[in-house]
Scaffold this motif. Structure first.
Motif, PDB file in Angstrom:
ATOM      1  N   PRO A  11      18.044  22.696 -13.623  1.00 17.48           N
ATOM      2  CA  PRO A  11      17.972  22.546 -15.077  1.00 17.48           C
ATOM      3  C   PRO A  11      16.569  22.097 -15.495  1.00 17.48           C
ATOM      4  O   PRO A  11      15.745  21.735 -14.658  1.00 17.48           O
ATOM      5  N   PRO A  12      16.279  22.112 -16.802  1.00 14.61           N
ATOM      6  CA  PRO A  12      14.992  21.580 -17.272  1.00 14.61           C
ATOM      7  C   PRO A  12      14.868  20.103 -16.911  1.00 14.61           C
ATOM      8  O   PRO A  12      15.853  19.373 -16.831  1.00 14.61           O
ATOM      9  N   LEU A  13      13.615  19.670 -16.675  1.00 16.13           N
ATOM     10  CA  LEU A  13      13.360  18.273 -16.362  1.00 16.13           C
ATOM     11  C   LEU A  13      12.701  17.598 -17.549  1.00 16.13           C
ATOM     12  O   LEU A  13      11.943  18.223 -18.294  1.00 16.13           O
ATOM     13  N   ASN A  14      12.943  16.329 -17.702  1.00 14.03           N
ATOM     14  CA  ASN A  14      12.333  15.551 -18.765  1.00 14.03           C
ATOM     15  C   ASN A  14      11.463  14.481 -18.126  1.00 14.03           C
ATOM     16  O   ASN A  14      11.958  13.466 -17.639  1.00 14.03           O
ATOM     17  N   LEU A  15      10.134  14.722 -18.088  1.00 16.47           N
ATOM     18  CA  LEU A  15       9.202  13.831 -17.406  1.00 16.47           C
ATOM     19  C   LEU A  15       8.268  13.177 -18.407  1.00 16.47           C
ATOM     20  O   LEU A  15       7.877  13.792 -19.407  1.00 16.47           O
ATOM     21  N   ASP A  16       7.869  11.921 -18.124  1.00 17.33           N
ATOM     22  CA  ASP A  16       6.872  11.296 -18.984  1.00 17.33           C
ATOM     23  C   ASP A  16       5.471  11.744 -18.548  1.00 17.33           C
ATOM     24  O   ASP A  16       5.307  12.490 -17.584  1.00 17.33           O
ATOM     25  N   ASP A  17       4.438  11.285 -19.261  1.00 16.35           N
ATOM     26  CA  ASP A  17       3.078  11.769 -19.009  1.00 16.35           C
ATOM     27  C   ASP A  17       2.614  11.503 -17.584  1.00 16.35           C
ATOM     28  O   ASP A  17       2.024  12.376 -16.931  1.00 16.35           O
ATOM     29  N   ASP A  18       2.854  10.298 -17.084  1.00 17.79           N
ATOM     30  CA  ASP A  18       2.408   9.955 -15.742  1.00 17.79           C
ATOM     31  C   ASP A  18       3.125  10.802 -14.689  1.00 17.79           C
ATOM     32  O   ASP A  18       2.529  11.221 -13.691  1.00 17.79           O
ATOM     33  N   GLU A  19       4.420  11.065 -14.918  1.00 18.61           N
ATOM     34  CA  GLU A  19       5.182  11.878 -13.966  1.00 18.61           C
ATOM     35  C   GLU A  19       4.687  13.333 -13.970  1.00 18.61           C
ATOM     36  O   GLU A  19       4.548  13.960 -12.915  1.00 18.61           O
ATOM     37  N   VAL A  20       4.396  13.848 -15.153  1.00 18.27           N
ATOM     38  CA  VAL A  20       3.871  15.211 -15.256  1.00 18.27           C
ATOM     39  C   VAL A  20       2.537  15.320 -14.535  1.00 18.27           C
ATOM     40  O   VAL A  20       2.286  16.270 -13.782  1.00 18.27           O
ATOM     41  N   PHE A  21       1.670  14.339 -14.742  1.00 17.22           N
ATOM     42  CA  PHE A  21       0.348  14.355 -14.100  1.00 17.22           C
ATOM     43  C   PHE A  21       0.491  14.285 -12.581  1.00 17.22           C
ATOM     44  O   PHE A  21      -0.203  15.000 -11.837  1.00 17.22           O
ATOM     45  N   ALA A  22       1.408  13.432 -12.103  1.00 19.13           N
ATOM     46  CA  ALA A  22       1.618  13.306 -10.660  1.00 19.13           C
ATOM     47  C   ALA A  22       2.107  14.624 -10.057  1.00 19.13           C
ATOM     48  O   ALA A  22       1.635  15.051  -8.993  1.00 19.13           O
ATOM     49  N   VAL A  23       3.052  15.283 -10.730  1.00 21.83           N
ATOM     50  CA  VAL A  23       3.571  16.565 -10.238  1.00 21.83           C
ATOM     51  C   VAL A  23       2.466  17.616 -10.234  1.00 21.83           C
ATOM     52  O   VAL A  23       2.309  18.383  -9.272  1.00 21.83           O
ATOM     53  N   ALA A  24       1.663  17.663 -11.293  1.00 24.72           N
ATOM     54  CA  ALA A  24       0.592  18.658 -11.392  1.00 24.72           C
ATOM     55  C   ALA A  24      -0.445  18.461 -10.288  1.00 24.72           C
ATOM     56  O   ALA A  24      -0.905  19.429  -9.671  1.00 24.72           O
ATOM     57  N   VAL A  25      -0.809  17.208 -10.030  1.00 22.61           N
ATOM     58  CA  VAL A  25      -1.801  16.932  -8.982  1.00 22.61           C
ATOM     59  C   VAL A  25      -1.238  17.314  -7.610  1.00 22.61           C
ATOM     60  O   VAL A  25      -1.936  17.902  -6.776  1.00 22.61           O
ATOM     61  N   ALA A  26       0.037  16.986  -7.366  1.00 23.77           N
ATOM     62  CA  ALA A  26       0.649  17.320  -6.077  1.00 23.77           C
ATOM     63  C   ALA A  26       0.702  18.840  -5.876  1.00 23.77           C
ATOM     64  O   ALA A  26       0.397  19.350  -4.793  1.00 23.77           O
ATOM     65  N   LEU A  27       1.070  19.573  -6.925  1.00 23.02           N
ATOM     66  CA  LEU A  27       1.100  21.034  -6.830  1.00 23.02           C
ATOM     67  C   LEU A  27      -0.301  21.600  -6.634  1.00 23.02           C
ATOM     68  O   LEU A  27      -0.502  22.563  -5.887  1.00 23.02           O
TER      69      LEU A  27
END
Length: 326
Positions: free
Chosen positions: A70-86
């Motif tokens: 399903p869609p995820l609901n992430l805050d700014d820090d979580e989005v940044f962490a996922v983007a950097v990891a990817l």
């Protein structure tokens, strides 16, 4: 009164923030009745969210496994962490040329808010990588399969191609996946040989679970087993070296994935370290920048002394001695 869509997103955020919520707590947080919460939970289930009911006084809810992602609901820090990891995975740190990480990163960037896109662009503009060795990498599909059989503890048929190109089929009991920073390793018990083995994940040709759930007795420390295997068999040449350092300090200086360590009293440690040849090992030992004693073999000691002599003479010591009056 917030719209139904906004309320559903808020409900997803609440359910993600802690293990369980009572119906009454969710109703208070959302400013609605408990009946409305129940209807909203049903809508989330229709959208693919795995919302489970929790028994007990008043009832409650928690996230479980859904039928699809399903869609995820992430805050700014979580989005940044996922983007950097990817970003790092797409660059090849863990998955090499596998397109899954790059595809996910491109999708994420398309929907990033402007403020987050600017942060990631700033990272792109300021971070550089040193050249990396072009070594084979395991695909995401293989890693997911290996992780799945490890978690399920299912006996597995493994088709494996070794470093010499020889392909074998083995029956194994999976244990763990280990990442060394260079390669992924699959640690499993070879059923026929009744022995623990390590397998490079990028050399796995095929994997098929038998569906038989097994219990693995006396499972080893997987990371240590991989480390020991690499230091024993990963190099054509080995040396034993005594460092005037405690066991813990020696492991910090020379990582366990590089060498095996044996305490030699409280203030010294003997390491067994591999390399391609005596001169390469001598160069590595000099790079440690610490006093040391080569215990064996003589060829490494001689290569080390030759390098030191070349440095001594190359910095003018030899010429100075030659120019001195007799």
């Amino acid at each position: 009164m917030i719209t139904t869509s906004a309320r559903l997103l808020r409900l997803v955020s609440l359910l993600s923030s802690r293990p369980t919520w009572s119906n009454a707590e969710l109703a208070r947080q959302l400013g609605v009745t408990e009946r409305t919460v129940r209807r909203d939970v049903d809508k989330l289930r229709e959208l693919g969210y795995g919302v489970e009911s929790v028994p007990g006084p008043g009832g409650g809810y928690r996230f479980g496994a859904g039928n699809r992602m399903p869609p995820l609901n992430l805050d700014d820090d979580e989005v940044f962490a996922v983007a950097v990891a990817l970003r790092e995975a797409a660059h090849g740190a863990a998955l090499g040329a596998d397109p899954a990480a790059l595809s996910a990163l491109l999708k994420l960037r398309q929907i990033l808010p402007t403020r987050m896109a600017r942060r990631l662009a700033g990272l792109d503009a300021t971070v550089e990588h040193t050249p990396r060795c072009e070594t084979p990498r395991a695909s995401a599909d293989v890693l997911l399969l290996l992780a799945s059989v490890c978690r399920a503890s299912e006996r597995t048929t493994l088709t494996y191609r070794d470093m010499h190109g020889t392909t074998t089929v083995r029956c194994v009991d999976p244990h763990r996946l280990v990442y060394t920073g260079a390669h992924w390793y699959f640690v499993a018990r070879d059923v026929e040989r009744s022995a623990w083995r390590t397998f490079r994940a990028d050399r796995v040709v095929e994997l098929e679970s038998t569906g038989e759930v097994i219990e693995v007795p006396d499972a080893p420390d997987a990371a240590q087993l991989v480390s020991d295997t690499i230091t024993r068999t990963g190099y054509p040449f080995f040396a034993r070296v005594r460092l005037p350092l405690s066991y813990d300090d020696a492991r910090r200086l020379v990582a366990p994935i590089v060498a095996t360590h044996e305490p030699d009293g409280p203030d010294a440690t003997v390491i067994s370290i591999g390399g391609s040849d005596p001169d390469q090992l001598a160069g590595y030992l000099l790079s440690l920048r610490t006093p040391l004693e080569v215990l064996s073999p003589d060829s490494v000691r001689e290569a080390l002394l030759a390098r030191l002599d070349a440095l001594y003479r190359g910095n003018g010591a030899g010429r100075q001695e030659a120019d001195e009056p007799q």
